[in-house]
Design an enzyme around this catalytic site. Structure first.
Site, PDB file in Angstrom:
ATOM      1  N   LEU A 134     -16.350  -1.671 -15.071  1.00  0.00           N
ATOM      2  CA  LEU A 134     -16.737  -0.423 -14.419  1.00  0.00           C
ATOM      3  C   LEU A 134     -15.749  -0.040 -13.317  1.00  0.00           C
ATOM      4  CD1 LEU A 134     -18.830   1.875 -13.913  1.00  0.00           C
ATOM      5  CD2 LEU A 134     -19.992   0.302 -12.338  1.00  0.00           C
ATOM      6  N   GLY A 140     -14.267   1.190  -6.136  1.00  0.00           N
ATOM      7  CA  GLY A 140     -15.482   0.967  -6.891  1.00  0.00           C
ATOM      8  C   GLY A 140     -16.696   1.701  -6.359  1.00  0.00           C
ATOM      9  N   SER A 141     -16.582   2.277  -5.157  1.00  0.00           N
ATOM     10  CA  SER A 141     -17.760   2.869  -4.527  1.00  0.00           C
ATOM     11  C   SER A 141     -18.117   4.250  -5.062  1.00  0.00           C
ATOM     12  CB  SER A 141     -17.553   2.950  -3.009  1.00  0.00           C
ATOM     13  OG  SER A 141     -17.448   1.658  -2.447  1.00  0.00           O
ATOM     14  N   PHE A 239     -25.574   1.637 -13.264  1.00  0.00           N
ATOM     15  CA  PHE A 239     -26.278   1.367 -12.014  1.00  0.00           C
ATOM     16  C   PHE A 239     -27.479   0.451 -12.226  1.00  0.00           C
ATOM     17  CE2 PHE A 239     -24.873   5.378  -9.468  1.00  0.00           C
ATOM     18  CZ  PHE A 239     -23.609   4.825  -9.347  1.00  0.00           C
ATOM     19  N   LEU A 242     -26.108  -2.989 -12.373  1.00  0.00           N
ATOM     20  CA  LEU A 242     -25.685  -3.424 -11.044  1.00  0.00           C
ATOM     21  C   LEU A 242     -26.878  -3.848 -10.198  1.00  0.00           C
ATOM     22  CD1 LEU A 242     -22.987  -0.707 -10.219  1.00  0.00           C
ATOM     23  CD2 LEU A 242     -22.582  -3.115 -10.760  1.00  0.00           C
ATOM     24  N   GLU A 366     -20.609  -5.289  -5.962  1.00  0.00           N
ATOM     25  CA  GLU A 366     -21.951  -4.735  -6.227  1.00  0.00           C
ATOM     26  C   GLU A 366     -22.448  -3.870  -5.063  1.00  0.00           C
ATOM     27  OE1 GLU A 366     -21.749  -5.410  -8.949  1.00  0.00           O
ATOM     28  OE2 GLU A 366     -21.732  -7.501  -9.527  1.00  0.00           O
TER      29      GLU A 366
END
Length: 387
Positions: A134, A140-141, A239, A242, A366
């Site tokens: 991902l 990554g945010s 999501f 995650l 994460e």
């Protein structure tokens, strides 16, 4: 778990016999298999592939799933396993999270029956390894801004892009790849042997050194139409996976904290300065008491979230509370434990610096502290402040 810490705080009476059995299995594996080589493996950047099948044989891989071959254990049982594995080393709790909470959960939640039957039993046994692609090099945010694309070419999909910090990718058999399409973000099952898929281990890490994270290049990777995960539409798909991993972190980070507290207690009663154990001084006792209070609050929060999860009542906001609190307080506990160990605390004679370094990664992946803080701020105000 040390007898002194157990006497000061225990949740055994709040757990079922089944939950206690899972915990003891994980504690035995962590103590007998991971701990004897943890410091050297960290130093050597060595990932012990032989542990994968052993974790599978114990039922830890995808243990919270109810698919064929999976243990179907409860959320608290899974949390306790994460707690014990991370008390030994964050890297092995991370492996269980990537394999079970990310890759296997994605297949379980969103896959065709044939995809599930092909991959999940073998992954549960540790015979096949999965990764979850991902995060991208630009960050990554904000996954909504991902550059990786998948386009239709006849009956196939062609995927192009780059991913970064993808756990296990260099040793994985199957990758769950998330990409932008004309239909929005979709997930795809990509065998890592597919032409155009390249995974390269990231070197130079000062954290998670015995764990594997990779850069991934998808150079017009062509997969058949049935490679798509049919049940995942938009970012709610990744999501939801995650959140499974974040839940495990809530428990796991407190395991690392416990390890640091145990070492600090032992050192405070065995090291003498000015003619008495340092644990007989008020300042050291104050430090230990503060560490205990934060550890106890963190574990009780994890247990509360686990019971909510088992009842179908756990919200993403509450997961953010747990992830933010557990990692932040585990790091604070590790740093305080280091001070009790004095200069020796920076050596590999003790696990504290290893835990501290690993927790810096756990703090980032994460969802960073900042992102989870903003999730809570949005919940409290109704206003998004992410940009």
């Amino acid at each position: 778990m040390s007898s002194r810490l157990h006497e000061a705080f225990s949740i055994d009476h709040l757990l079922t016999d089944e939950e206690l059995a899972w915990r003891e299995k994980a504690r035995a594996f962590a103590t007998e298999r991971i701990l004897p080589t943890a410091e050297q493996d960290f130093e050597d950047k060595y990932f012990r592939t032989e542990f994968v099948a052993e974790l599978g044989a114990l039922g830890f891989l995808g243990m919270h799933l109810k698919d064929d071959g999976c243990a179907g254990a409860g959320a608290v049982s899974y949390g306790l396993v994460c707690h014990e594995l991370e008390a030994a080393d964050s890297g092995w709790r991370t492996f269980v999270s990537v394999q079970g909470s990310l890759a296997m959960s994605a297949i379980s939640k969103f896959g065709f029956d044939e995809q599930k039957s092909t991959w999940l039993p073998a992954m549960a046994r540790g015979e096949k390894i999965g990764c979850f692609a991902l995060t991208e090099p630009t960050g990554g945010s904000d996954p909504a801004a991902m550059d990786t694309t998948a386009r239709r070419v006849g009956d196939d999909w062609v995927i192009a892009g780059r991913k970064r910090w993808i756990g296990l990718a260099a040793i994985a058999d199957i990758a769950v790849v998330w990409a932008n399409t004309d239909e929005g973000v979709r997930g795809f099952l990509v065998p890592t042997s597919t032409a155009g898929f390249t995974a390269t281990k990231i070197d130079g890490k000062l954290s998670m050194r015995s764990s594997i994270q990779c850069d991934v290049v998808l150079d017009d990777v062509r997969v058949p139409g049935e490679a798509i995960l049919p049940g995942a539409h938009g970012l709610s798909g990744p999501f939801s996976c995650l959140n499974e991993a974040r839940y495990g972190i809530v428990w796991g980070a407190m395991g690392a904290a416990r390890s640091c507290i145990e070492v600090a207690i032992d050192r405070s009663t065995s090291r003498e300065v000015f003619g008495k154990p340092i644990g007989a001084t008020q300042l050291i006792q104050a430090k230990l008491a503060d560490m205990l209070v934060e550890y106890e609050k963190g574990v009780l929060l994890a247990l509360h979230l686990g019971r909510l999860k088992e009842n179908g009542a756990l919200t993403p906001t509450q997961i953010s509370v747990g992830k933010l609190n557990s990692v932040r307080e585990a790091l604070a506990i590790a740093r305080e434990a280091r001070t009790i160990l004095g200069g020796d605390g920076i050596t590999s004679e003790f696990p504290v610096m290893r835990h501290m370094a690993n927790l810096e990664s756990v703090r980032t992946y994460e969802g960073t502290d900042e992102i989870h803080t903003l999730v809570l701020g949005r919940a409290l105000t109704g206003l998004a402040a992410f940009a």
